[in-house]
Motif scaffolding. Structure first.
Motif, PDB file in Angstrom:
ATOM      1  N   MET A   1       0.829  -1.196   0.000  1.00  0.00           N
ATOM      2  CA  MET A   1       0.000   0.000   0.000  1.00  0.00           C
ATOM      3  C   MET A   1       0.871   1.256   0.000  1.00  0.00           C
ATOM      4  O   MET A   1       2.065   1.181   0.114  1.00  0.00           O
ATOM      5  N   PHE A   2       0.182   2.367  -0.060  1.00  0.00           N
ATOM      6  CA  PHE A   2       0.862   3.644  -0.157  1.00  0.00           C
ATOM      7  C   PHE A   2       1.717   3.967   1.051  1.00  0.00           C
ATOM      8  O   PHE A   2       1.345   3.690   2.178  1.00  0.00           O
ATOM      9  N   GLN A   3       2.840   4.572   0.777  1.00  0.00           N
ATOM     10  CA  GLN A   3       3.624   5.191   1.839  1.00  0.00           C
ATOM     11  C   GLN A   3       3.056   6.600   1.998  1.00  0.00           C
ATOM     12  O   GLN A   3       2.742   7.262   1.011  1.00  0.00           O
ATOM     13  N   ASN A   4       2.904   7.049   3.214  1.00  0.00           N
ATOM     14  CA  ASN A   4       2.263   8.340   3.467  1.00  0.00           C
ATOM     15  C   ASN A   4       2.949   9.504   2.764  1.00  0.00           C
ATOM     16  O   ASN A   4       2.289  10.396   2.261  1.00  0.00           O
ATOM     17  N   ASP A   5       4.285   9.507   2.725  1.00  0.00           N
ATOM     18  CA  ASP A   5       5.004  10.600   2.068  1.00  0.00           C
ATOM     19  C   ASP A   5       4.714  10.637   0.570  1.00  0.00           C
ATOM     20  O   ASP A   5       4.540  11.707  -0.002  1.00  0.00           O
ATOM     21  N   ARG A   6       4.670   9.472  -0.042  1.00  0.00           N
ATOM     22  CA  ARG A   6       4.399   9.416  -1.483  1.00  0.00           C
ATOM     23  C   ARG A   6       2.978   9.877  -1.775  1.00  0.00           C
ATOM     24  O   ARG A   6       2.740  10.652  -2.702  1.00  0.00           O
ATOM     25  N   LEU A   7       2.020   9.411  -0.990  1.00  0.00           N
ATOM     26  CA  LEU A   7       0.633   9.823  -1.186  1.00  0.00           C
ATOM     27  C   LEU A   7       0.477  11.326  -0.998  1.00  0.00           C
ATOM     28  O   LEU A   7      -0.194  11.993  -1.787  1.00  0.00           O
ATOM     29  N   LYS A   8       1.123  11.867   0.009  1.00  0.00           N
ATOM     30  CA  LYS A   8       1.070  13.312   0.259  1.00  0.00           C
ATOM     31  C   LYS A   8       1.644  14.083  -0.934  1.00  0.00           C
ATOM     32  O   LYS A   8       1.059  15.075  -1.383  1.00  0.00           O
ATOM     33  N   TYR A   9       2.778  13.622  -1.458  1.00  0.00           N
ATOM     34  CA  TYR A   9       3.401  14.264  -2.618  1.00  0.00           C
ATOM     35  C   TYR A   9       2.466  14.222  -3.832  1.00  0.00           C
ATOM     36  O   TYR A   9       2.269  15.233  -4.512  1.00  0.00           O
ATOM     37  N   LEU A  10       1.871  13.056  -4.104  1.00  0.00           N
ATOM     38  CA  LEU A  10       0.994  12.899  -5.267  1.00  0.00           C
ATOM     39  C   LEU A  10      -0.261  13.763  -5.137  1.00  0.00           C
ATOM     40  O   LEU A  10      -0.673  14.407  -6.108  1.00  0.00           O
ATOM     41  N   LYS A  11      -0.850  13.809  -3.957  1.00  0.00           N
ATOM     42  CA  LYS A  11      -2.037  14.649  -3.730  1.00  0.00           C
ATOM     43  C   LYS A  11      -1.718  16.118  -3.938  1.00  0.00           C
ATOM     44  O   LYS A  11      -2.458  16.848  -4.581  1.00  0.00           O
ATOM     45  N   GLU A  12      -0.600  16.555  -3.372  1.00  0.00           N
ATOM     46  CA  GLU A  12      -0.214  17.959  -3.495  1.00  0.00           C
ATOM     47  C   GLU A  12       0.059  18.324  -4.954  1.00  0.00           C
ATOM     48  O   GLU A  12      -0.378  19.372  -5.432  1.00  0.00           O
ATOM     49  N   LYS A  13       0.754  17.458  -5.654  1.00  0.00           N
ATOM     50  CA  LYS A  13       1.048  17.700  -7.069  1.00  0.00           C
ATOM     51  C   LYS A  13      -0.242  17.762  -7.876  1.00  0.00           C
ATOM     52  O   LYS A  13      -0.412  18.645  -8.724  1.00  0.00           O
ATOM     53  N   ALA A  14      -1.176  16.850  -7.601  1.00  0.00           N
ATOM     54  CA  ALA A  14      -2.453  16.829  -8.311  1.00  0.00           C
ATOM     55  C   ALA A  14      -3.275  18.080  -8.022  1.00  0.00           C
ATOM     56  O   ALA A  14      -3.927  18.627  -8.915  1.00  0.00           O
ATOM     57  N   ASN A  15      -3.254  18.542  -6.785  1.00  0.00           N
ATOM     58  CA  ASN A  15      -4.016  19.743  -6.410  1.00  0.00           C
ATOM     59  C   ASN A  15      -3.515  20.998  -7.105  1.00  0.00           C
ATOM     60  O   ASN A  15      -4.232  21.995  -7.176  1.00  0.00           O
ATOM     61  N   VAL A  41     -11.021  17.978 -17.058  1.00  0.00           N
ATOM     62  CA  VAL A  41     -10.401  18.882 -16.083  1.00  0.00           C
ATOM     63  C   VAL A  41      -9.294  18.087 -15.388  1.00  0.00           C
ATOM     64  O   VAL A  41      -9.572  17.246 -14.535  1.00  0.00           O
ATOM     65  N   LEU A  42      -8.055  18.348 -15.764  1.00  0.00           N
ATOM     66  CA  LEU A  42      -6.931  17.572 -15.239  1.00  0.00           C
ATOM     67  C   LEU A  42      -6.908  17.528 -13.715  1.00  0.00           C
ATOM     68  O   LEU A  42      -6.730  16.460 -13.129  1.00  0.00           O
ATOM     69  N   LYS A  43      -7.067  18.665 -13.086  1.00  0.00           N
ATOM     70  CA  LYS A  43      -6.983  18.729 -11.625  1.00  0.00           C
ATOM     71  C   LYS A  43      -7.979  17.777 -10.976  1.00  0.00           C
ATOM     72  O   LYS A  43      -7.628  17.000 -10.087  1.00  0.00           O
ATOM     73  N   ASN A  44      -9.232  17.813 -11.420  1.00  0.00           N
ATOM     74  CA  ASN A  44     -10.265  16.966 -10.815  1.00  0.00           C
ATOM     75  C   ASN A  44     -10.004  15.484 -11.048  1.00  0.00           C
ATOM     76  O   ASN A  44     -10.134  14.672 -10.135  1.00  0.00           O
ATOM     77  N   ARG A  45      -9.659  15.136 -12.261  1.00  0.00           N
ATOM     78  CA  ARG A  45      -9.492  13.719 -12.596  1.00  0.00           C
ATOM     79  C   ARG A  45      -8.295  13.109 -11.876  1.00  0.00           C
ATOM     80  O   ARG A  45      -8.389  12.036 -11.290  1.00  0.00           O
ATOM     81  N   VAL A  46      -7.153  13.761 -11.936  1.00  0.00           N
ATOM     82  CA  VAL A  46      -5.947  13.194 -11.334  1.00  0.00           C
ATOM     83  C   VAL A  46      -6.071  13.168  -9.813  1.00  0.00           C
ATOM     84  O   VAL A  46      -5.688  12.187  -9.171  1.00  0.00           O
ATOM     85  N   THR A  47      -6.642  14.201  -9.233  1.00  0.00           N
ATOM     86  CA  THR A  47      -6.843  14.230  -7.785  1.00  0.00           C
ATOM     87  C   THR A  47      -7.707  13.060  -7.323  1.00  0.00           C
ATOM     88  O   THR A  47      -7.484  12.499  -6.253  1.00  0.00           O
TER      89      THR A  47
END
Length: 103
Positions: A1-15, A41-47
């Motif tokens: 499963m996800f590592q918290n740091d990676r998930l945080k990075y991906l969410k922030e980048k998507a936002n 809408v890239l932001k909505n879909r990737v997020t």
């Protein structure tokens, strides 16, 4: 499963993505393209990949679990995004794109 740091990075980048059409390219830890998708809408879909993980189907969760990073390519229209997506899938044959691999 996800590592918290990676998930945080991906969410922030998507936002921080733009609210316009385009194509997103998901990459694994070896920088290989594993999925190509299009968005109105890239932001909505990737997020959406990195939020409410418990609501994903097992197939989507398997993809999300492998995502290490992503890139986007903005387009001027949804049609342009569709054409670009098709070309990128045929060119790269990503593991998680089961349609459009063959001519």
């Amino acid at each position: 499963m996800f590592q918290n740091d990676r998930l945080k990075y991906l969410k922030e980048k998507a936002n921080n993505l733009p609210s316009q059409p385009g194509v997103y390219i998901m990459r694994d830890e070896n920088n290989r393209i594993i999925y190509v998708g299009k968005a109105k809408v890239l932001k909505n879909r990737v997020t959406s990949y990195f939020t409410r993980l418990e609501s994903h189907t097992p197939k989507t969760m398997a993809l999300v679990d492998k995502i290490y990073d992503f890139d986007v390519m903005k387009t001027n229209s949804e049609l342009e995004a569709l054409l670009l997506e098709c070309n990128l899938i045929k060119e790269n044959m990503p593991k998680y794109n089961i349609l459009l691999k063959d001519d």
